[in-house]
Enzyme design. Structure first.
Site, PDB file in Angstrom:
ATOM      1  CB  CYS A  46       0.148  -4.131  -7.542  1.00 21.79           C
ATOM      2  SG  CYS A  46       1.333  -5.320  -8.219  1.00 21.79           S
TER       3      CYS A  46
ATOM      4  CD  GLU B 288       4.557  -3.994  -6.952  1.00 16.56           C
ATOM      5  OE1 GLU B 288       3.475  -3.342  -6.919  1.00 16.56           O
ATOM      6  OE2 GLU B 288       4.650  -5.170  -6.625  1.00 16.56           O
ATOM      7  CG  LEU B 289       4.413   1.621  -3.170  1.00 22.33           C
ATOM      8  CD1 LEU B 289       4.409   3.069  -2.706  1.00 22.33           C
ATOM      9  CD2 LEU B 289       4.712   0.685  -2.022  1.00 22.33           C
TER      10      LEU B 289
ATOM     11  CB  SER C 141      -0.911   0.009   1.233  1.00 23.60           C
ATOM     12  OG  SER C 141      -0.145   0.241   2.399  1.00 23.60           O
TER      13      SER C 141
ATOM     14  CD  GLU D 113      -4.674  -0.612  -5.966  1.00 21.43           C
ATOM     15  OE1 GLU D 113      -4.097  -1.586  -6.472  1.00 21.43           O
ATOM     16  OE2 GLU D 113      -4.210   0.024  -5.003  1.00 21.43           O
TER      17      GLU D 113
END
Length: 237
Positions: free
Chosen positions: A57, A22-23, A1, A141
């Site tokens: 993601c 890497e979110l 997150s 998202e």
């Protein structure tokens, strides 16, 4: 997150340590033209829900369709989405969060196609259309089996909608024009672009994003480079 990533970056910064983040992501699936609508619809469905019931993601979360294909695409896509069995999300809290996001989108004018309702951690597949530009849903998202579909007039509007997000992880472009595919790929604000296919990642390819999706790269030569410190040794004489 984003919150966890920001916390990690803060700690790493205090200790001057390199970090790869890497979110989240709200990856666009841009459909400009196709010579096989059924196959493109199937790819869009796979992009949305094939990985962890949409909890990925780099799942294709925003489907952006040219107006010449929109009606036929939405009809086929919605039918395919709603006929796909859903599985429970990671937690009841995750399902509740998705439920609230969908309710907020509908309250702001979006239309929802869905069969069933949330039961604990289980949330049914659904499709949101008619999303108001600039609304919360258009920038968020949705981490689960709900897709957002946008209608656009042309390539320029498709790129504008695709980039209208704080995220920039992956993206997907479908077109029968190779030059258009390359041109759109260059204009998309994302760390990865896949043309006429979904989930084309591999261990030899760098994986990562920009903007609120993080920075740095995993995998491949670029990924290895992130985790080494380079030393210069020069013999002058």
């Amino acid at each position: 997150s984003e919150r966890a990533g920001a916390a990690v970056a803060e700690i790493a910064g205090r200790h001057l340590k390199k970090v790869v983040l890497e979110l989240g992501g709200s990856d666009p699936v841009i459909v400009l033209s196709t010579d096989d609508l059924d196959a493109t619809v199937e790819d869009a469905v796979q992009a949305r829900i094939s990985l962890n019931n949409g909890q990925a993601c780099n799942a294709g979360k925003r489907i952006i369709v040219h107006e010449s294909l929109y009606d036929a695409f939405v009809s086929k896509f919605t039918s395919r989405m709603l006929s796909t069995p859903s599985t429970p999300l990671s937690s009841e809290a995750a399902a509740q969060s998705l439920e609230q996001q969908v309710a907020d989108a509908v309250a702001q004018g979006a239309r929802l196609a869905m069969e069933g309702q949330r039961r604990g951690a289980w949330y049914p597949t659904g499709v949101l259309t008619g999303i108001t530009p600039g609304s919360a849903a258009s920038h968020e998202e949705l981490f689960g089996p709900v897709a957002m579909v946008f209608k656009v007039r042309d390539e320029d509007e498709a790129v504008a909608v695709a980039n209208d997000t704080p995220y920039g992880l992956g993206s997907y472009v479908f077109t029968t024009d190779p030059e258009q595919g390359r041109r759109v790929a260059e204009r998309i604000d994302a760390g990865m672009v896949f043309i006429n296919g979904v989930y084309g990642t591999g261990p030899e390819l760098p994986f990562g994003g920009i903007k609120r999706s993080g920075y740095g790269r995993e995998l491949g030569a670029l990924g290895i480079d992130e985790f080494v410190n380079k030393k210069l040794v020069r013999t002058v004489r």
